[in-house]
Motif scaffolding. Structure first.
Motif, PDB file in Angstrom:
ATOM      1  N   LYS A 163       0.840  -1.189   0.000  1.00  0.00           N
ATOM      2  CA  LYS A 163       0.000   0.000   0.000  1.00  0.00           C
ATOM      3  C   LYS A 163       0.881   1.248   0.000  1.00  0.00           C
ATOM      4  O   LYS A 163       1.897   1.307   0.688  1.00  0.00           O
ATOM      5  N   LEU A 164       0.467   2.247  -0.795  1.00  0.00           N
ATOM      6  CA  LEU A 164       1.267   3.442  -0.989  1.00  0.00           C
ATOM      7  C   LEU A 164       0.421   4.692  -0.768  1.00  0.00           C
ATOM      8  O   LEU A 164      -0.764   4.724  -1.120  1.00  0.00           O
ATOM      9  N   THR A 165       1.033   5.696  -0.196  1.00  0.00           N
ATOM     10  CA  THR A 165       0.346   6.988  -0.098  1.00  0.00           C
ATOM     11  C   THR A 165       0.243   7.574  -1.502  1.00  0.00           C
ATOM     12  O   THR A 165       0.978   7.178  -2.414  1.00  0.00           O
ATOM     13  N   PRO A 166      -0.651   8.540  -1.716  1.00  0.00           N
ATOM     14  CA  PRO A 166      -0.736   9.172  -3.043  1.00  0.00           C
ATOM     15  C   PRO A 166       0.601   9.718  -3.526  1.00  0.00           C
ATOM     16  O   PRO A 166       0.958   9.552  -4.698  1.00  0.00           O
ATOM     17  N   ASP A 167       1.363  10.346  -2.643  1.00  0.00           N
ATOM     18  CA  ASP A 167       2.667  10.874  -3.045  1.00  0.00           C
ATOM     19  C   ASP A 167       3.624   9.742  -3.425  1.00  0.00           C
ATOM     20  O   ASP A 167       4.381   9.860  -4.395  1.00  0.00           O
ATOM     21  N   GLN A 168       3.609   8.655  -2.667  1.00  0.00           N
ATOM     22  CA  GLN A 168       4.485   7.520  -2.973  1.00  0.00           C
ATOM     23  C   GLN A 168       4.139   6.900  -4.319  1.00  0.00           C
ATOM     24  O   GLN A 168       5.028   6.589  -5.118  1.00  0.00           O
ATOM     25  N   SER A 169       2.858   6.697  -4.582  1.00  0.00           N
ATOM     26  CA  SER A 169       2.462   6.059  -5.836  1.00  0.00           C
ATOM     27  C   SER A 169       2.786   6.950  -7.027  1.00  0.00           C
ATOM     28  O   SER A 169       3.252   6.471  -8.072  1.00  0.00           O
ATOM     29  N   ARG A 170       2.595   8.257  -6.899  1.00  0.00           N
ATOM     30  CA  ARG A 170       2.930   9.168  -8.004  1.00  0.00           C
ATOM     31  C   ARG A 170       4.435   9.205  -8.231  1.00  0.00           C
ATOM     32  O   ARG A 170       4.905   9.225  -9.374  1.00  0.00           O
ATOM     33  N   GLN A 171       5.212   9.221  -7.155  1.00  0.00           N
ATOM     34  CA  GLN A 171       6.664   9.241  -7.293  1.00  0.00           C
ATOM     35  C   GLN A 171       7.161   7.955  -7.937  1.00  0.00           C
ATOM     36  O   GLN A 171       8.018   7.979  -8.822  1.00  0.00           O
ATOM     37  N   MET A 172       6.610   6.820  -7.515  1.00  0.00           N
ATOM     38  CA  MET A 172       7.035   5.549  -8.072  1.00  0.00           C
ATOM     39  C   MET A 172       6.633   5.429  -9.538  1.00  0.00           C
ATOM     40  O   MET A 172       7.383   4.891 -10.363  1.00  0.00           O
ATOM     41  N   ALA A 173       5.459   5.955  -9.882  1.00  0.00           N
ATOM     42  CA  ALA A 173       4.979   5.871 -11.257  1.00  0.00           C
ATOM     43  C   ALA A 173       5.768   6.789 -12.182  1.00  0.00           C
ATOM     44  O   ALA A 173       5.972   6.476 -13.357  1.00  0.00           O
ATOM     45  N   GLY A 174       6.196   7.931 -11.657  1.00  0.00           N
ATOM     46  CA  GLY A 174       6.917   8.889 -12.492  1.00  0.00           C
ATOM     47  C   GLY A 174       6.035   9.582 -13.506  1.00  0.00           C
ATOM     48  O   GLY A 174       6.506  10.076 -14.524  1.00  0.00           O
ATOM     49  N   ARG A 175       4.733   9.622 -13.232  1.00  0.00           N
ATOM     50  CA  ARG A 175       3.781  10.228 -14.162  1.00  0.00           C
ATOM     51  C   ARG A 175       2.504  10.513 -13.386  1.00  0.00           C
ATOM     52  O   ARG A 175       2.369  10.131 -12.211  1.00  0.00           O
TER      53      ARG A 175
END
Length: 245
Positions: A170-182
């Protein structure tokens, strides 16, 4: 996390470097000439889509049951990734996966299967054209196909046999956006926060199904002790049954 992720991405990219001997041998007469569908030793990069599309139309199915010593997973295959879907159904019906195991396990990331050391069903070496769909992303339980990395495979064609299930976290919104790079859709942000997954894989590997029952089996397999090559110390054999219509 980012270092571990980088190593894990290599885990998916290197899948075809270890093809079993039966896939590299010279083709020989099919041992199953009366079974419906394409001859497995006649498939190639250039003809796979043309041969598998009518096969799926003639022999449709939407779900498979994956049986393991940790329990069963019921998996739904997506209609909007028809080549991957047809390939998976064909190989499952021919028993190709029944001679394989989960051969790479990275806890918190994914479990990869479809490789066996003693495969007797002969199959050509071929790859599948990518079928990236924006609405199909790497949430927990997603089913995708591994592949060579971009340097050796600029078209991002998928392996024909090496599949994986996403465990992720599970990822915070900031973590998921950073990991996605988009940018991510609101649905993706909510899903990665509530269910978990690996957004860094989106758009790089084809997702063609998802677990609808038995998600806990992924966690059990992911918890298996592994050797330095991420192969479970005790094999986790695979048996796949197609839920026929």
């Amino acid at each position: 996390m980012l270092v571990a992720l980088g190593l894990a991405l290599g885990f998916l990219s290197a899948c075809n470097q270890y093809q079993p001997p039966a896939e590299t041998a010279e083709p020989e007469a099919s041992t199953t000439p009366n079974l419906p569908g394409p001859n497995l030793i006649a498939l190639s990069d250039s003809n796979v889509a043309a041969l598998l599309t009518p096969y799926l139309q003639q022999y449709p199915a939407d779900e498979v049951i994956i049986r393991t010593r940790h329990g069963n997973m019921r998996v739904r295959l997506y209609d909007d990734t028809p080549v991957h879907k047809a390939n998976f159904l064909l190989l499952a019906r021919r028993g190709v996966f029944d001679e394989t195991v989960f051969n790479r396990v990275v806890k918190g990331f994914a479990i990869q299967g479809g490789r066996g050391e003693n495969r007797t069903v002969r199959i050509a070496r071929y790859r599948l054209p990518p079928e990236f769909q924006a609405q199909r992303f790497h949430k927990r339980g997603a089913l995708g196909m591994a592949r060579y990395d971009d340097d050796e495979n600029p078209d991002r064609r998928s392996s024909s046999t090496d599949f994986y299930f996403v465990q992720g976290e599970k990822l915070t919104p900031d973590q998921s956006r950073q990991m996605a790079g988009r940018s991510l859709t609101p649905e993706q942000v909510r899903t990665y926060a509530s269910v978990g997954g690996v957004p860094a894989l989106d758009g790089k590997y084809t997702v063609f199904g998802e677990v609808v029952e038995g998600l806990d089996v992924i966690d059990k397999i992911a918890a298996e002790p592994v050797d330095p090559y991420k192969w479970p110390l005790k094999d986790v054999p695979i048996k796949i049954e197609v839920v026929e219509k």
